[in-house]
Design a protein around this motif. Sequence first.
Motif, PDB file in Angstrom:
ATOM      1  N   PHE A  65       0.897  -1.166   0.000  1.00 48.16           N
ATOM      2  CA  PHE A  65       0.000   0.000   0.000  1.00 48.16           C
ATOM      3  C   PHE A  65       0.931   1.210   0.000  1.00 48.16           C
ATOM      4  O   PHE A  65       1.714   1.373   0.940  1.00 48.16           O
ATOM      5  CB  PHE A  65      -0.892   0.017   1.245  1.00 48.16           C
ATOM      6  CG  PHE A  65      -2.044  -0.967   1.182  1.00 48.16           C
ATOM      7  CD1 PHE A  65      -1.827  -2.334   1.322  1.00 48.16           C
ATOM      8  CD2 PHE A  65      -3.345  -0.515   0.992  1.00 48.16           C
ATOM      9  CE1 PHE A  65      -2.890  -3.234   1.268  1.00 48.16           C
ATOM     10  CE2 PHE A  65      -4.408  -1.413   0.940  1.00 48.16           C
ATOM     11  CZ  PHE A  65      -4.181  -2.774   1.073  1.00 48.16           C
ATOM     12  N   ASN A  83     -10.038   4.329  -4.790  1.00 49.25           N
ATOM     13  CA  ASN A  83      -8.704   3.721  -4.779  1.00 49.25           C
ATOM     14  C   ASN A  83      -8.560   2.846  -6.013  1.00 49.25           C
ATOM     15  O   ASN A  83      -9.529   2.661  -6.758  1.00 49.25           O
ATOM     16  CB  ASN A  83      -8.484   2.876  -3.515  1.00 49.25           C
ATOM     17  CG  ASN A  83      -9.441   1.711  -3.427  1.00 49.25           C
ATOM     18  OD1 ASN A  83      -9.584   0.942  -4.372  1.00 49.25           O
ATOM     19  ND2 ASN A  83     -10.119   1.568  -2.313  1.00 49.25           N
ATOM     20  N   TYR A 134      -5.987  -0.697  -7.683  1.00 50.23           N
ATOM     21  CA  TYR A 134      -4.930  -1.657  -7.358  1.00 50.23           C
ATOM     22  C   TYR A 134      -4.588  -2.468  -8.586  1.00 50.23           C
ATOM     23  O   TYR A 134      -5.414  -2.661  -9.478  1.00 50.23           O
ATOM     24  CB  TYR A 134      -5.352  -2.561  -6.186  1.00 50.23           C
ATOM     25  CG  TYR A 134      -6.755  -3.102  -6.233  1.00 50.23           C
ATOM     26  CD1 TYR A 134      -7.839  -2.321  -5.827  1.00 50.23           C
ATOM     27  CD2 TYR A 134      -7.009  -4.401  -6.660  1.00 50.23           C
ATOM     28  CE1 TYR A 134      -9.130  -2.824  -5.871  1.00 50.23           C
ATOM     29  CE2 TYR A 134      -8.300  -4.905  -6.699  1.00 50.23           C
ATOM     30  CZ  TYR A 134      -9.354  -4.105  -6.301  1.00 50.23           C
ATOM     31  OH  TYR A 134     -10.642  -4.592  -6.348  1.00 50.23           O
TER      32      TYR A 134
END
Length: 388
Positions: free
Chosen positions: A95, A256, A258
């Motif tokens: 992260f 977010n 990823y």
Amino acid sequence: MTKTAFPHYDVIIIGAGSIGAPTAFYLAQSGQKVLVLDAAASAGQGSNKHAIGGIRATHSDPAKIRLCLRSIDIFSTWKERYGDDLEWHKGGYTFVAYREREEKILKDLLAIQKSLGLNIDWLASDDMLEIVPGLNPTNLLGGTFSPDDGNASPLLTAHAFYKRAVQHGAIFHFNEPVTNIIIQGGRIAAVQTAQATYGTDVVINAAGAYANQVGRLAGMEIPVKPDSHESAISEPVERFFHPMVVDIRPAPGSTNYYFYQHLTGQIMFCITPSPNIWGYDTRETSEFLPLIAKRMVDLMPRLRNLRVRRTWRGLYPMTPDGSPIVGWSKEVPGLLLAVGMCGQGYMLGPGLGEFLSRVAIGSVLEEDSLILDTFSPYRAFTGQEKLK
Ligand SMILES: Cc1cc2nc3c(=O)[nH]c(=O)nc-3n(C[C@H](O)[C@H](O)[C@H](O)COP(=O)(O)OP(=O)(O)OC[C@H]3O[C@@H](n4cnc5c(N)ncnc54)[C@H](O)[C@@H]3O)c2cc1C
């Protein structure tokens, strides 16, 4: 209606997805007579196959940590125990932090995660750049790294559990949606489809994004709503990083995103839309790629020349507080809920399947009460897990 009027099973599982397939395996392995009914043509064809395969135990909630640690054990040893290649890769999770706000969130969480025994540490920016070369170094403050997390293939996983469950005697009926749940004498008695009626003592609702529709067949409202998420996969390129990279900075249109590099070289990526996109529509949109491409090229400029091969859209089975709903229905004895997996059902699957097999046959361990309490269908649904 007597038990002998229909074929009778100890347990009927509705849904052969990320949760239903492992649950069938563990129940069949423990000697239960199991029937799995799925509307789709084969195992893992619902949300399961839309997952990008991320697996981590580094949560903030102790119940999720316990289940996912067990899942990682199962994923990482499956090939050696059963011979099936799930494409497990221990690449870790990072992260990243570019601002003090994210640094503080991650460091506060790190203290909790370490206290719960997780293998996770803070890396300064130079160390982070060694692990993920190509990250934009400007303003990089560092980030967390948990080397024991990883990734695997959701379709290979569902198929492996299906195949091994069948070897232990579980029966799967595909293309057979459940249309009714019959309650007699105040408890579960049978399940109906267009093809037949099947008697049972226990029904496990593992219907993913359709959990509430299935709940209604037994007269129960379950707070699970479908929430659309899109993903993509690039062409393969030479391996240059291993971990899943998560950027928790909110930006217009997303909270977010990823991505990671698959064993076979492709970059797989996914975004959390803001606001949520509720509903069952799984058609890809033209907004997704421009939105995520900008974020990814800012974070890792070398991705700018990468060609995207395919995008897809799937459903998170969302709950009001972002945590699963697992436990017996009080209103309908014999109905066990295993729903609301949100964005983590694939990683929870093996650990949760093993756990559910203990619950269904009444052989829970002392430590299982933590999971039953945390994911209780009767909790207040007021909290929010920090890294959901
Ligand atoms: C884009 C995207 C990326 C994701 N990435 C990840 C990730 O990296 N890691 C992770 O852990 N999770 C990830 N997820 C989340 C994960 O996919 C879900 O949490 C998980 O698949 C849910 O598992 P499930 O078994 O509850 O549902 P499903 O896998 O959808 O299984 C439910 C099954 O029930 C069946 N069904 C429904 N109604 C009926 C009926 N009436 N009768 C019979 N059968 C029925 C369906 O056909 C389906 O096969 C991602 C999800 C998306 C959309």
